[in-house]
Motif scaffolding. Structure first.
Motif, short mmCIF file in Angstrom:
data_model
loop_
_atom_site.label_atom_id
_atom_site.label_comp_id
_atom_site.label_asym_id
_atom_site.label_seq_id
_atom_site.Cartn_x
_atom_site.Cartn_y
_atom_site.Cartn_z
N VAL A 377 52.91 34.33 33.46
CA VAL A 377 51.63 34.38 32.73
C VAL A 377 50.11 34.85 33.62
O VAL A 377 49.91 34.18 34.54
CB VAL A 377 51.25 33.26 31.89
N THR A 378 49.70 35.96 33.18
CA THR A 378 48.29 36.33 33.75
C THR A 378 47.47 36.43 32.64
O THR A 378 47.76 36.99 31.72
CB THR A 378 48.69 37.84 34.38
N PHE A 379 45.95 36.10 33.04
CA PHE A 379 45.08 36.49 32.00
C PHE A 379 43.90 36.63 32.64
O PHE A 379 43.47 36.08 33.61
CB PHE A 379 44.77 34.81 31.16
N SER A 380 43.05 37.64 32.04
CA SER A 380 41.63 37.92 32.72
C SER A 380 40.89 37.71 31.24
O SER A 380 41.11 38.22 30.00
CB SER A 380 41.78 39.46 32.84
N TYR A 381 39.60 37.28 31.16
CA TYR A 381 38.68 37.18 30.20
C TYR A 381 38.09 38.64 30.02
O TYR A 381 38.18 39.47 30.91
CB TYR A 381 37.54 36.34 30.63
N PRO A 382 37.81 38.95 28.70
CA PRO A 382 37.22 40.42 28.37
C PRO A 382 36.01 40.66 29.34
O PRO A 382 35.27 39.86 29.55
CB PRO A 382 36.80 40.15 26.84
N GLY A 383 36.33 42.06 29.71
CA GLY A 383 35.21 42.51 30.68
C GLY A 383 35.40 42.21 32.13
O GLY A 383 34.44 42.60 32.62
N ASP A 385 37.75 41.88 35.60
CA ASP A 385 38.71 42.64 36.45
C ASP A 385 39.58 41.45 36.99
O ASP A 385 40.67 41.66 37.02
CB ASP A 385 38.32 43.58 37.37
N ARG A 386 38.86 40.69 37.34
CA ARG A 386 39.50 39.32 38.18
C ARG A 386 40.33 38.45 37.12
O ARG A 386 39.84 37.95 36.41
CB ARG A 386 38.58 38.59 39.27
N PRO A 387 41.52 38.21 37.41
CA PRO A 387 42.30 37.43 36.52
C PRO A 387 42.07 35.90 36.84
O PRO A 387 41.84 35.49 37.98
CB PRO A 387 43.66 37.83 36.97
N VAL A 388 42.00 35.30 35.73
CA VAL A 388 42.01 33.72 35.93
C VAL A 388 43.04 32.86 36.20
O VAL A 388 43.16 31.87 36.81
CB VAL A 388 41.03 33.05 34.60
N LEU A 389 44.27 33.61 35.47
CA LEU A 389 45.60 33.06 35.90
C LEU A 389 46.55 34.32 36.38
O LEU A 389 46.08 35.47 35.87
CB LEU A 389 46.19 32.59 34.52
N LYS A 412 43.10 25.40 35.17
CA LYS A 412 43.75 24.42 34.61
C LYS A 412 43.52 24.69 32.95
O LYS A 412 44.59 24.65 32.14
CB LYS A 412 43.74 23.24 34.89
N THR A 413 42.10 24.55 32.66
CA THR A 413 41.77 24.65 31.14
C THR A 413 42.13 25.85 30.63
O THR A 413 42.57 26.03 29.35
CB THR A 413 40.43 24.14 30.92
N THR A 414 42.02 27.07 31.37
CA THR A 414 42.40 28.12 30.60
C THR A 414 43.78 28.48 30.43
O THR A 414 44.53 28.88 29.37
CB THR A 414 42.00 29.48 31.60
N LEU A 415 44.71 27.82 30.98
CA LEU A 415 46.14 27.58 31.13
C LEU A 415 46.37 26.97 29.42
O LEU A 415 47.40 27.29 28.91
CB LEU A 415 46.83 26.90 32.27
N VAL A 416 45.61 25.82 29.55
CA VAL A 416 46.11 24.99 28.29
C VAL A 416 45.58 25.80 27.14
O VAL A 416 46.30 25.56 25.98
CB VAL A 416 45.00 23.63 28.34
#
Length: 618
Positions: A377-383, A385-389, A412-416
């Motif tokens: 799992v990879t996740f980046s917030y809109p706008g 470039d740096r992924p949070v996960l 951690k919280t983003t993963l939840v």
């Protein structure tokens, strides 16, 4: 001003979102859409308003004729003292009745307008709330979304009714103009020409400034939101403590004042330009009226005109010009309000393709048989470039207790939130018993996964509501509320309140009971237990508590989640030893997985954090 505003107009920062179309066809499309909404809600209002507008359009020419005849009748009486007074008195009575009827009709119309505005306010706000509660949670991390939301707030009903009301007023003014022009044409064609020519510059100027005012409104939205937020802080009960302790009052008041006056000065500058234009228009209107008066004086010399006719011609010219001016202003207002309506529908159509997730229909696989799988799992917030996960992978077995630990900002919280389906993952997948989370019906997913977040809500409602909100379908199940309250320790202090579970918590809405952090924590825990989910997640809700109080909550949580799949999330190590397995995160990645003993033996990231915090729970 217009050029400068165009240069500074904020652009949408939403990737994948088509910029608003401001063409005339789109304005007309949205305007017609708003008319259909009003028609659907208030057919009787619209029919009544149309009828009133037609009658109101005929009243001025009727009043003009009565005035003309009354003046001529009075003039005849002055010249002939023995004349018949009955005609004059009858005309006076008729004038009074028309004036009274016009007043009754106007006030009745105002009542009907207000009634439909309130109904529209309710329904349109309901539409906005439906939008804000259905969009992906990640939208609330986008300032541009808040700017759009801010622009559509307030007086929606009035703004939707206004174009229709103005359009009907244009129709009314058209009837007035038509009747006056027919009368003036019978006197002399030049009076008609002068009256019509006067309207052109007024219409163009009003349209220009209507457009400029709306574009200034768009430009000012971010500043206005900041000013409102700062003003809210200075009046907020929760913020009052820090503002006094840190001496922030003067700084924040100055900050609010700066944003307020930056907005105000821009509005005043535009208003000053508009007023100068209005002065020029008033002068032009007066010039046209002087020309009309000259024609009337010439007619007096060349034709037989009674004093009543002279007054009537003057009033007809003034009434025609006034009605034409009214049409010009109403047309400009319709244009201005159509821009707001267009913005309203743009908000409803607001989308971010990167954040649109599939709507599943499958039920939650309860009870879990193979467990939860997080795969790359990879996740980046809109706008951003740096992924949070980044490439996060692990599994959780059914009934297993897992602790996810790491420093603040480790993801951690983003993963939840991804695990809850609140954020759609950028890449990778989350599966429950092999079923991709995207395929599961969102409401069913939320029903079976219970989360207590770090920033859990403290509702200013009753203690009963605060607990029962955990499962709104059982809102009136008071026995179950008391059962979970007793289990979580809430019953101990709620029973001491004067109104028991009907006591309001906090003092925002009523003179209720203030709770300590630990008591609020127990309320949040009771709310989670009330939902009775298959998967329970505790996401750092004890961050504001001391280590001993935190350990008490975790021990209680451990006993209450027996035989359930549960996840503890914390940047403290105190809860980790109670977990079957510990997942260590750093910079959005999983760096270690194992039991407490295994990770201590590894002597890496977890062992260092545990050692650094050992003094808290030695």
């Amino acid at each position: 001003m217009r050029k400068r505003l165009k240069q500074q107009r904020p652009q949408s920062s939403i990737a994948g979102r088509r910029p608003p179309r401001t063409g005339e066809r789109m304005k007309m499309k949205h305007l017609l859409k708003s008319v259909r909404m009003v028609w659907k809600l208030g057919k009787a209002w619209l029919i009544t308003t149309i009828l009133f507008s037609i009658i109101a359009g005929l009243i001025p020419v009727t009043a003009l004729w009565i005035t003309k005849e009354l003046i001529n009748a009075v003039a005849n009486l002055i010249m002939d003292q023995a004349g018949d007074y009955r005609l004059a008195l009858s005309l006076l009575l008729l004038q009074f009745l028309i004036s009274l009827f016009s007043s009754v009709m106007t006030n009745w119309q105002e009542y009907l307008d207000r009634k439909i505005e309130l109904r529209l306010d309710h329904d349109l706000q309901q539409v906005i709330l439906a939008k804000t509660t259905s969009v992906p949670l990640a939208y609330f991390d986008i300032p541009d979304f808040y700017h759009h939301l801010s622009r559509v707030q307030g007086n929606q009903g009035s703004r939707f009714v206004s174009p229709i009301r103005n359009l009907l007023n244009i129709g009314k003014s058209g009837i007035v103009i038509g009747s006056f022009l027919i009368y003036l044409f019978t006197v002399h064609w030049s009076l008609v020409l002068l009256s019509l020519v006067a309207a052109v510059p007024i219409f163009l100027v009003q349209r220009k400034f209507g457009n400029s005012k709306f574009r200034l409104f768009l430009f000012q939205t971010p500043l206005a939101r900041e000013a409102n937020y700062t003003s809210h802080l200075l009046q907020d009960r929760n913020a009052a403590k820090e503002i006094r302790l840190f001496g922030l009052a003067s700084h924040l008041a100055k900050r609010w004042s700066d944003r307020f006056w930056r907005n105000a000065n821009q509005s005043l500058k535009l208003l000053r330009k508009q007023q100068l234009a209005d002065v020029g228009l008033d002068g032009l209107t007066a010039l046209f009226y002087v020309g009309s008066a000259g024609i009337i004086i010439w007619l007096i010399r060349t034709t037989s005109v009674k004093i009543g006719d002279f007054v009537a011609i003057g009033q007809a010219v003034q009434g025609t010009q006034s009605s034409i001016n009214q049409i010009s202003m109403l047309s400009a207002r319709i244009y201005e309000e159509s821009l707001y309506i267009q913005n309203f529908f743009h908000f409803l159509e607001y989308e971010n393709q990167a954040l649109i997730s599939e709507t599943g229909t499958q039920p939650f696989p309860a009870p879990l048989k193979t467990g939860i799988e997080i795969d790359a799992v990879t996740f980046s917030y809109p706008g951003q470039d740096r992924p949070v996960l980044q490439n996060v992978s692990f599994q959780i077995r059914p009934g297993e207790k897992v602790a996810i630990v790491g420093e603040n900002g480790s993801g951690k919280t983003t993963l939840v939130k991804c695990l809850m389906g609140l954020y759609p993952v950028t890449s990778g997948s989350i599966s429950l018993d092999g079923l991709n989370i995207k395929q599961i019906d969102k409401s069913d997913l939320y029903q079976h996964i219970t989360v207590i977040f770090q920033d859990y809500m403290r509702y200013s409602y009753s203690a009963h509501d605060n607990i029962a909100f955990g499962d709104i379908e059982r809102l009136d199940d008071h026995p179950h509320v008391q059962e979970v309250a007793a289990t979580s320790g809430v019953d101990e202090f709620v029973q001491k309140f004067p109104n028991g579970y009907n006591t309001y918590l906090g003092r925002f809405l009523q003179d209720g009971e203030d709770l300590s952090g630990g008591q609020w924590q127990k309320i949040a825990l009771a709310r989670a237990l009330f939902r009775d989910g298959d998967v329970i997640i505790l996401d750092e809700p004890t961050a504001a508590l001391d280590p001993h109080a935190e350990m008490e909550v975790f021990r209680q949580f451990e006993s209450l989640t027996r035989d359930k799949t549960s996840i503890f999330i914390s940047h403290r190590m105190s809860a980790a030893r109670m977990a079957d397995r510990i997942i260590v995160m750093k910079d959005g990645q999983v760096v270690e997985i194992g039991s407490h003993e295994e990770l201590i033996a590894l002597n890496a990231e977890y062992a260092q954090m545990y050692g650094a915090q050992a003094k808290w729970y030695a």
